[in-house]
Structure formats: C-alpha cells, structure tokens
Design an enzyme around this catalytic site. Structure first.
Site, short mmCIF file in Angstrom:
data_model
loop_
_atom_site.label_atom_id
_atom_site.label_comp_id
_atom_site.label_asym_id
_atom_site.label_seq_id
_atom_site.Cartn_x
_atom_site.Cartn_y
_atom_site.Cartn_z
N LYS A 91 0.94 4.06 -3.24
CA LYS A 91 0.69 5.46 -2.65
C LYS A 91 1.85 6.38 -3.06
O LYS A 91 1.49 7.35 -3.65
CB LYS A 91 0.09 5.63 -1.28
CG LYS A 91 -1.35 4.91 -0.97
CD LYS A 91 -2.27 5.42 -1.83
CE LYS A 91 -3.71 5.02 -1.46
NZ LYS A 91 -4.74 5.24 -2.33
N TYR B 217 0.84 -1.37 0.19
CA TYR B 217 0.10 0.00 0.09
C TYR B 217 0.76 1.31 0.11
O TYR B 217 0.70 2.27 -0.63
CB TYR B 217 -0.83 0.04 1.27
CG TYR B 217 -1.98 1.12 1.42
CD1 TYR B 217 -3.06 1.25 0.51
CD2 TYR B 217 -1.83 2.20 2.45
CE1 TYR B 217 -3.81 2.21 0.83
CE2 TYR B 217 -2.52 3.08 2.59
CZ TYR B 217 -3.52 3.18 1.74
OH TYR B 217 -4.60 4.08 1.87
#
Length: 323
Positions: A188, A184
C-alpha cells in the site's frame, strides 16, 4: 440535465463485491460505462486470502463481476464483465483492450483489487509476501501501465491533452504500520509512490492520478472491523463502502481536473486530505561532516524527549473508536 460522467468509460478492478462493487455502481449511476473486473469465479467466489482477488459470493451461478455488470445494466446503465487477474500482465492488457474495444476509449481507471495474507514479519513466508505485493502493487502497475499507454497514444493523435483519471487504493496500514501486515502495508505504501509518480508522468497528457485510503467493512476487512458495531437503528453503517464511492466518482469526474497526486482518507461521511511528509527537526554538523559522537549528542536527546511508543507514523492516523 446530463450526468457528470456521461460519455465516459471506466474500469473498476476487484469490483465483484465490497468497495469495488460500490464504486462501479456509483460510476455507472453517474453515467459512466463500466468494465467490471473481478477474479472471483462462479461457485468459488473470491476471499481475502486470494481465491479471487476482489471477493465473491461463493454461490453457484454467475461470477461476481458478471452479477455486478448485470445489476448495472438492469438499472439502465452500460457494463461488461472481465474475469481476469490484474496481477497478470497479459490479463491487464486484455482488460484495458476490452474497455477500449467495447466503448471506443478508456477514460477512468479505478484500481481496487487486492488480497490479504496476514502474518507477523518473523512468521511470514516468501509466498505470503510475494502474493500480496503481486496482486496489490503489481496489479496497480499493470493496469496503470496499459491505461497510460492508451492515453499517451490518444494524446499524441489528438495533438494535446485527453481525458484520463486514475484512482488508486492504498490503506492507513501504510500510514500507521499495521504490525501483522508487513506485506500489505508495504504494498500500500508502494501504491502511493506509484500514484505520485504517475501523476507527474501523465500530467502533460491531461491525466490525473490520485490515491485513497478507505475504511470500509468488506470481505477483506471483516476480521479487522469485527469489533466495530453496526448501527441497529437502520442508519448507514459508518464503515459502509457507500461512504467511499462518491469520493471515487468525484476524483474520476471533470470537476477534479485540477486534483492530482493527492492522498485522501475517507470513511463514514468524512474526507481528510493527507499532506506530504514534513521535516520534523533538522540538525547541522558543526564542521563539514557529522561524527558519531556529535550525532549521539543531538539525536539521542531529541528522541528521548519524544513519547516512548511514537514511531514514524501515528498508531491511529485519524482515530477510530470501537462501538
């Protein structure tokens, strides 16, 4: 008095619940016609683990995207639903085509769809890595690609700049590291790079691209923010998605025509503008090139003088107190 987004059309991905839903409602309330995208299906709404990227109710009936689109129409706005997977290239093309075919053009793209597969880097499987990077980073690229093709072609036909806005969704997990989310955090971080590159590439066509790091209590973050209290006095939760959606609307509006390539953190009545990384220190070789011994002599004292737990980014970028 006309509304600030009147006459503009928008796509919001992952808009069946949480942040995306709040953003779609905000854009529609300010006059935009909205394509509500969410991969959640009737009877098995989306979850943070990927069974529908944007989240869903899990109840029988209409798909989450259709529910939000119906809510917008009931309030007097214009909206259609799209149930496709933005991580699929062809589906992303169909999403942009739906906006253009329904409203004549696309003006605003808000990328929000995502999933979680949390695991420490030493325990993470290949599929857990690939699926999160695919939905977040590739999903952002897919929709941005087809939207940018649309704006470039419109600009060429018009002989000048056109209206275009991209608002992407990153996370402070990229800034602070987030030990249990290497997939993640990496995705991101990639979204920030994609956004700044897009801002430079599309500037001459009149298109802006910005990225936000929101803190919000949603289905995806319910475990992350489980320890943060919800106000008991009826006041708005500081982590409510409704704190984030006005900033998205601003960045999508004509008022933000001069704002591009920016990273903003938003939550609880606060917006912070994050600067690009700065050089913290610089050392120059005494001769043409550094030797190992010289690097040891200048770098080791520098790092030894810094806090032992300090990494590239602060562990709490802006601080967040538990209630």
């Amino acid at each position: 008095m006309s509304l600030p987004l009147e006459g503009l059309s928008a796509i919001v991905t992952g808009a069946g619940r949480g942040l995306g839903r709040a953003e779609a409602l905000e854009l529609a309330g300010l006059g935009a016609s909205v394509v509500v995208n969410d991969y959640g299906q009737p009877g098995r709404g989306g979850t943070s683990h990927g069974e529908g990227h944007g989240g869903g109710s899990g109840e029988a009936g209409a798909a989450p995207a259709e529910e939000v689109a119906a809510e917008i129409r009931a309030a007097g706005g214009q909206a259609v639903a799209h149930l496709g997977d933005v991580s699929d290239f062809a589906s992303a093309r169909a999403l942009v085509d739906l906006a253009v075919g329904t409203y004549g053009k696309l003006d605003i793209l808000v990328n929000n769809a995502g999933i979680l597969r949390d695991r420490m880097v030493f325990s993470m499987s290949e599929d857990e890595w690939d699926s999160v990077v695919r939905v977040h980073l590739k999903g952002h690229f897919n929709t941005t690609h087809f939207a940018s093709v649309h704006w470039r072609e419109r600009s060429k036909a018009a002989g000048g700049p056109v209206y275009g806005r991209v608002v992407n969704t990153s996370s402070e997990a990229f800034l602070a590291g987030s030990a249990g989310q290497p997939n993640y955090a990496a995705a991101k971080g990639g979204i920030v790079g994609l956004t700044t590159s897009t801002a430079l590439a599309l500037r001459k066509y009149g298109v802006t691209a910005n990225v936000i790091c929101p803190r919000a209590r949603t289905r995806m973050t319910q475990d992350v923010f489980a320890g943060f209290a919800v106000p008991g006095d009826g006041s708005l939760d500081p982590l409510a998605p409704e704190h984030v959606s006005p900033l998205v609307a601003y960045l999508a509006s004509p008022a933000a025509s001069h704002v591009t390539g920016q990273l903003l953190v938003v939550h609880g009545g606060m917006v912070a503008i994050v600067e690009r990384p700065k050089v913290a220190a610089q050392f120059d070789a005494a001769k043409e090139a550094f030797s190992y011994e010289e690097l040891d002599a200048v770098l080791s004292p520098y790092y030894e003088a810094r806090p032992a737990d300090e990494t590239f980014a602060a562990t709490e970028v802006l601080g967040l107190k538990r209630g």
